[in-house]
Design an enzyme around this catalytic site. Structure first.
Site, short mmCIF file in Angstrom:
data_model
loop_
_atom_site.label_atom_id
_atom_site.label_comp_id
_atom_site.label_asym_id
_atom_site.label_seq_id
_atom_site.Cartn_x
_atom_site.Cartn_y
_atom_site.Cartn_z
CE LYS A 170 -16.25 10.32 -31.15
NZ LYS A 170 -16.61 11.59 -30.52
CD GLU A 246 -16.34 13.09 -47.79
OE1 GLU A 246 -15.64 14.02 -48.22
OE2 GLU A 246 -16.82 12.21 -48.53
CB CYS A 280 -14.21 20.59 -44.94
SG CYS A 280 -15.87 20.16 -45.44
CD GLU A 379 -9.32 22.34 -42.72
OE1 GLU A 379 -8.83 21.51 -41.93
OE2 GLU A 379 -10.37 22.15 -43.32
#
Ligand code: NAD
Length: 475
Positions: A170, A246, A280, A379
């Site tokens: 997906k 992750e 990331c 982040e």
């Protein structure tokens, strides 16, 4: 492109569709099937039926099929790169790099699949033999993000296929087109029906529920935000499917006073500005030792000012748009918060006025930052480089480790002892010493703390799709 789901080896349209937008212009660049739970369940059923014979296929033959996917991707690399640019916005050179990077994962795991060795364990009971065999887990569900729409799928598909698992992917709702081109390559490679399935949807929740609650799913592999990762861990409890995650990062980038400053500036550019800061692994906090802080910051600011912002289709562009309005607003809010708390904008800091219609934020350097700002503790996922200063090793290690994240860290020094000491003390899954790009298909990739669970890449990446079975013989 009008993308459809790929279920049991056939392109499967749905009644509802959704538009895919170009983040550089806001224009519609394609549509995708908006699948409901029934399509997700059909994909799982197909993957479940295909599993038995795919698992029994010799690893060498599975590897050959994977190399055919890799070759089919390279045959179509220009069109796939164009699709990545159109829906993701990154410069075309980075899109071409992404497709090649995806093929590296397929090629490496095509070989590594042959090395799923077991063990024979000696016992103290005469006549007894303990054999440990490695068996594929079964049907895997992969949920992937929009920043590397092809490569993040390849990172999951490659070890899954190598291990003998079948898979339902997906992709992110922002970027369903280039994953569809990847599945066209899978179709051309001639894999058996049901081994690889693609399900696109405008909203993740309903379809994710169907995928995660199905007892036939034995593995969930996810790349995305820490918040969604935690939801998936909870969902996996229903059937105790194995989970690999992750997740987000808050990478410190440490520049010691003996570093090669030009190499360190080049390292920040490579780490921070790849995919416009939406990775990331991006350097999120640049710590510079006091003695070189002014010199380094001046060189970094000059280099960032030379970055060219524009549409990914244009030649010579380094930075494209942010993915969407939500991403843009987060970046702007982090800069405003830093300024309110005393940071200075050395360059950038606002929208690129010349580029209307897209989510273009100027590459930014902030000086005078502290650990308490949003840009140094959350982040940012954008082209903002906060610069902080430090006095000594102990201080910078303590501050770098003071994060709930632990994905990647970088340090630049020419002192071997300092490199060894600091790299050993940093609580991060990957540390680049004078290296802004530590990720590779051949090595474990993953995070400490809230940056993830498990590893992709290397032999660990293969084992994440395998289960150990003990067979005890008395003979
Ligand atoms: P996201 O978590 O919102 O979305 C990622 C995927 O999860 C998408 O496919 C999305 O549709 C799906 N999703 C969203 N909500 C869901 C839900 N409730 N249930 C099931 N699926 C759901 O993340 P994002 O904002 O699209 O991507 C950026 C994040 O991904 C960042 O935090 C970044 O650090 C992380 N990331 C991590 C890595 C890594 O390898 N560690 C690599 C790339 C990106």
């Amino acid at each position: 492109m009008d993308a459809n789901c790929y279920v049991n080896g056939a392109w499967t349209p749905t009644t509802n569709r959704f538009d895919v937008l170009d983040p550089a212009t806001g224009s519609v660049v394609g549509t995708a099937a908006d699948a409901g739970p029934e399509t997700a369940t059909a994909a799982i059923a197909a993957a479940h039926v295909a599993f038995e014979s795919w698992a029994a296929t010799p690893a060498q033959d599975r590897g050959a099929a994977m190399r055919r996917i890799s070759a089919a991707l390279l045959d179509d690399i220009d069109r796939i790169a164009d699709l990545i640019v159109a829906e993701q916005g990154k410069p075309r050179g980075q899109a071409l790099f992404e497709v090649r990077y995806a093929t590296q994962w397929l090629d490496w795991f095509a070989e590594e699949g042959r090395r799923a060795y077991g063990e024979i364990i000696p016992t103290h009971v005469p006549g007894k033999r303990l054999h440990v065999q490695l068996k594929p887990l079964g049907v895997a569900v992969a949920i992937t993000p929009w920043n590397f729409p092809v490569a993040m799928i390849a990172r999951k598909l490659a070890p899954a296929l190598a291990a003998g698992c079948t898979i339902v992917v997906k992709p992110a709702e922002q970027t369903p087109l280039s994953p569809t081109a990847l599945f066209e390559a899978i179709e051309r490679a001639g894999l058996p029906p049901g081994v690889c399935n693609l399900v696109t949807a405008a909203e993740p929740e309903p379809i994710a529920a169907a995928l995660l609650e199905d007892p036939r799913v034995r593995k969930i592999t996810f790349t995305g935000s820490t918040e969604v990762g935690k939801l998936l861990v909870r969902a996996s409890a229903t059937n105790l499917a194995r989970v690999s995650l992750e997740l987000g990062g808050q990478a410190p980038f440490i520049v010691f006073d003996d570093a090669d400053l030009d190499a360190a500036v080049a390292g920040v550019l490579a780490s921070k500005f790849q995919v416009n800061g939406q990775s990331c692994l991006c350097a999120n906090r640049v710590f510079v030792q006091d003695a070189v802080a002014d010199d380094f910051t001046a060189r970094l600011t000059g280099a960032v000012e030379r970055l060219r912002v524009g549409q990914g289709t244009e030649d010579g562009v380094d930075i494209g748009p942010l993915i969407d309005a939500r991403g843009y607003e987060k970046v702007a809010a982090h800069v405003a918060d830093a300024v309110a708390l005393g940071a200075t904008i050395a360059t950038g800091g606002s929208r690129v006025d010349a580029l209307t219609g897209g989510y273009f934020f100027a590459p930014t350097v902030l000086t005078g930052c502290t650990d308490a700002m949003r840009c140094t503790s959350e982040e940012t996922f954008g082209p903002v480089t906060p610069v902080l200063t430090f006095n000594d090793e102990d201080e910078v290690v303590r501050r770098a480790n003071a994060s709930r994240y632990g994905l990647a860290a970088y340090l630049y020094t020419r002192d071997l002892g300092r490199a060894l000491r600091t790299s050993e003390r940093l609580e991060f899954g990957m540390v680049g010493v004078n290296d802004p790009m530590p990720a590779s298909p051949t090595a474990p990739f993953g995070g400490f703390k809230e940056s993830g669970l498990g590893r992709e890449g290397g032999h660990d990446g293969l084992e994440a799709f395998l289960e150990k079975k003990l067979v005890s013989f008395v003979a």
